[in-house]
Structure formats: structure tokens, C-alpha cells
Design an enzyme around this catalytic site. Structure first.
Site, short mmCIF file in Angstrom:
data_model
loop_
_atom_site.label_atom_id
_atom_site.label_comp_id
_atom_site.label_asym_id
_atom_site.label_seq_id
_atom_site.Cartn_x
_atom_site.Cartn_y
_atom_site.Cartn_z
N TYR A 8 -50.70 -28.03 12.13
CA TYR A 8 -52.07 -27.91 11.61
C TYR A 8 -53.11 -28.34 12.64
O TYR A 8 -54.10 -27.63 12.88
CB TYR A 8 -52.21 -28.75 10.34
CG TYR A 8 -53.61 -28.83 9.79
CD1 TYR A 8 -54.15 -27.77 9.07
CD2 TYR A 8 -54.39 -29.97 9.97
CE1 TYR A 8 -55.44 -27.84 8.54
CE2 TYR A 8 -55.68 -30.05 9.45
CZ TYR A 8 -56.19 -28.99 8.74
OH TYR A 8 -57.46 -29.06 8.24
N SER A 10 -61.53 -29.61 11.70
CA SER A 10 -61.08 -30.91 11.20
C SER A 10 -61.05 -31.87 12.38
O SER A 10 -60.83 -31.46 13.52
CB SER A 10 -59.68 -30.80 10.59
OG SER A 10 -59.11 -32.08 10.39
N LYS A 70 -56.51 -26.36 14.57
CA LYS A 70 -57.90 -26.81 14.58
C LYS A 70 -58.41 -27.03 16.00
O LYS A 70 -59.60 -26.79 16.28
CB LYS A 70 -58.05 -28.08 13.74
CG LYS A 70 -57.77 -27.86 12.26
CD LYS A 70 -58.61 -26.69 11.70
CE LYS A 70 -58.43 -26.52 10.21
NZ LYS A 70 -59.26 -25.42 9.66
N ASN A 119 -64.04 -20.79 6.46
CA ASN A 119 -63.54 -22.03 5.88
C ASN A 119 -62.07 -21.94 5.47
O ASN A 119 -61.39 -22.97 5.40
CB ASN A 119 -64.39 -22.41 4.67
CG ASN A 119 -63.77 -23.51 3.86
OD1 ASN A 119 -63.75 -24.67 4.27
ND2 ASN A 119 -63.23 -23.16 2.69
#
Length: 269
Positions: free
Chosen positions: A156, A143, A160, A92
Site C-alpha cells: 500500500y 497518505s 502512495k 480518491n
């Protein structure tokens, strides 16, 4: 059916706040023995104390930076030495950034990729032998940014997307060895994550959440508990034939216009 984790040992990274905290607390409530990883000593200790209060089981606290090889090595070694086995891993831990190709630099790229991709890759490869022994499973927290494109989410969202592909690749590799790998992709989630990336006050953040809520087809943004419930379901024996999946917990946001909802616009040069 309520999942039972009383015979399970689960590692949760990024457990000192937000989604990771909610995941740790739900596993504790269901009787799991926990190894909790975080960088903030005080926050991690607080979460561990709350987990212990659920069933009286004291979690192993590991203070480590998973962006570093030393942090991954320590996490894997301490967990196996302490418990002697591992049945589940929840990757996580993650960091964010808000930039674009005109403003970005390689320091930002390295910081985000080292935690969100390299750290997951490194820690997972060290834990896989133990998960093979236990026929355990991995749940990676991604995400919807991994598939939804929005201005300002560089790099970012790239991390993901990489994590999603990594999950599917190792799910295929490890299935013959009895290890399942799945991914949970949250949408807009109530946490401190966005606030750390912006200059929002509490009031501005509440306004941002309300704007996001109005664009979510189901009319609600996510909470850490919403994500935790899906993680536990995928990690449980109820999902014994589920592997290689990417499950969105987003109220249907991915199917709506994401754009400015996911990130505050960034002024370019």
C-alpha cells in the site's frame, strides 16, 4: 472566504464511503455539479441523495471499478457526455493491503497497484484534455504512508509513494497549460478503511484510534471532513497559484514515530 463551486463540474472517485463521501458532500454544499464514482451501488446512491439535498443538484452516479480499463473508460466517457465539460477531478478511490515481503503474493500487489496507481494514471490521462480546456485542476488523495515506513504496509505505501511522484510529475507537465495538480495526504483517519484490513471489532477499532490519537502531536486523529476541507481549498480559486504540493492533514503525525500506529504488526514466517 467561502469557496464557490456553482460554475464547476467535479468528478470524485471512491465517493461511496469514507473520505470520498465527505469530499462529495462538501463540494455539493458549495454548489458543484458532481460526478460520483463508486463500486457499491447502494452506498453510492445514498451519498448522491444526500448531495442532492444540499442544493437540489442531482449528481451523476457512475458504478465502476477503476482497477479495470473498462471502468476508467466508462467513468471518463459518462462524465463528459453528461456534463460536456470538467473543471475538477479528485482521485480518491483506493484499496489497501496488510502484508510483508515474506507473506505477500503477486495477486495482492496487482490488486492494490491496479486501483491506487494504474487506475489513477489511466483515468487522469483520459480527463486531462477536458481539464486543459477548462483550466481546471486535479487533487489526488494519498497518505502519509507514502513517506512513512511501517511494518505491514507493503505494498500500500508503495502505491502512495508512486502517486505522490505522479502528482508532482504531471503538475510540472500541465502547469504551462493552466492545469493545477496537488495532493492531500491524510494521517490516521476515522473511516472503515482500517477495519476492512483487520479483524477489529468496533470496540477494538476505538481502542486503536485512541492509541493513535495519543501519538498525534495535535492530539486528534483526522475525520473525512478535515480532509475534504483541504481538498476543496486546493481545488478552489483561492489556491490559483498552488500546484505540485503534497499537503499532509495528519495533526503532525508524520513527524512523530509512526511505526505500529499506522499498521497492526504482522507475524512473519
Amino acid at each position: 472566504m467561502v469557496a464557490d463551486f456553482t460554475s464547476k463540474v467535479v468528478l470524485v472517485t471512491g465517493a461511496s464511503t469514507g473520505i470520498g463521501e465527505a469530499i462529495a458532500l462538501l463540494f455539493a454544499k458549495l454548489g458543484a455539479k458532481l460526478a460520483l464514482v463508486g463500486r457499491n451501488v447502494e452506498n453510492l446512491a445514498n451519498v448522491a441523495k444526500r448531495c442532492e439535498a444540499e442544493k437540489g443538484l442531482k449528481p451523476l452516479q457512475i458504478v465502476a471499478d477503476l482497477a479495470t480499463d473498462a471502468g476508467c473508460d466508462k467513468t471518463a466517457m459518462d462524465t463528459i457526455l453528461y456534463f460536456g465539460r470538467l473543471t475538477g477531478c479528485v482521485n480518491n478511490a483506493g484499496v489497501g493491503a496488510r502484508t510483508n515481503i515474506l507473506l505477500t503474493d503477486m495477486q495482492t500487489y496487482d490488486r492494490v497497484f491496479n486501483t491506487n496507481v494504474r487506475g489513477v494514471y489511466n483515468l487522469t490521462r483520459q480527463l486531462v484534455p477536458e481539464l486543459i480546456k477548462s483550466k481546471g485542476n486535479i487533487v489526488n488523495i494519498s497518505s502519509i504512508s507514502g513517506s512513512a515506513v511501517s511494518v505491514g504496509s507493503l505494498p500500500y505505501s508503495m502505491t502512495k509513494a508512486a502517486l505522490d511522484h505522479f502528482s508532482k510529475l504531471i503538475a510540472l507537465e500541465l502547469a504551462p497549460r493552466g492545469v493545477r495538480v496537488n495532493t492531500v495526504s491524510p494521517g490516521v483517519t476515522v473511516s472503515k478503511f482500517v477495519q476492512r484490513l483487520t479483524d477489529y471489532t468496533e470496540e477494538q477499532y476505538k481502542e486503536w484510534l485512541e492509541e493513535a490519537r495519543r501519538s498525534v502531536p495535535l492530539g486528534q486523529v483526522c475525520t473525512g471532513e478535515d480532509v475534504a476541507k483541504m481538498v476543496v481549498h486546493l481545488a478552489s480559486d483561492d489556491s490559483a497559484l498552488v500546484t505540485g504540493t503534497i499537503v499532509q492533514v495528519d495533526g503532525g503525525l508524520q513527524y512523530n514515530t509512526v511505526g505500529s500506529l499506522m499498521q497492526k504488526q504482522i507475524k512473519t514466517k
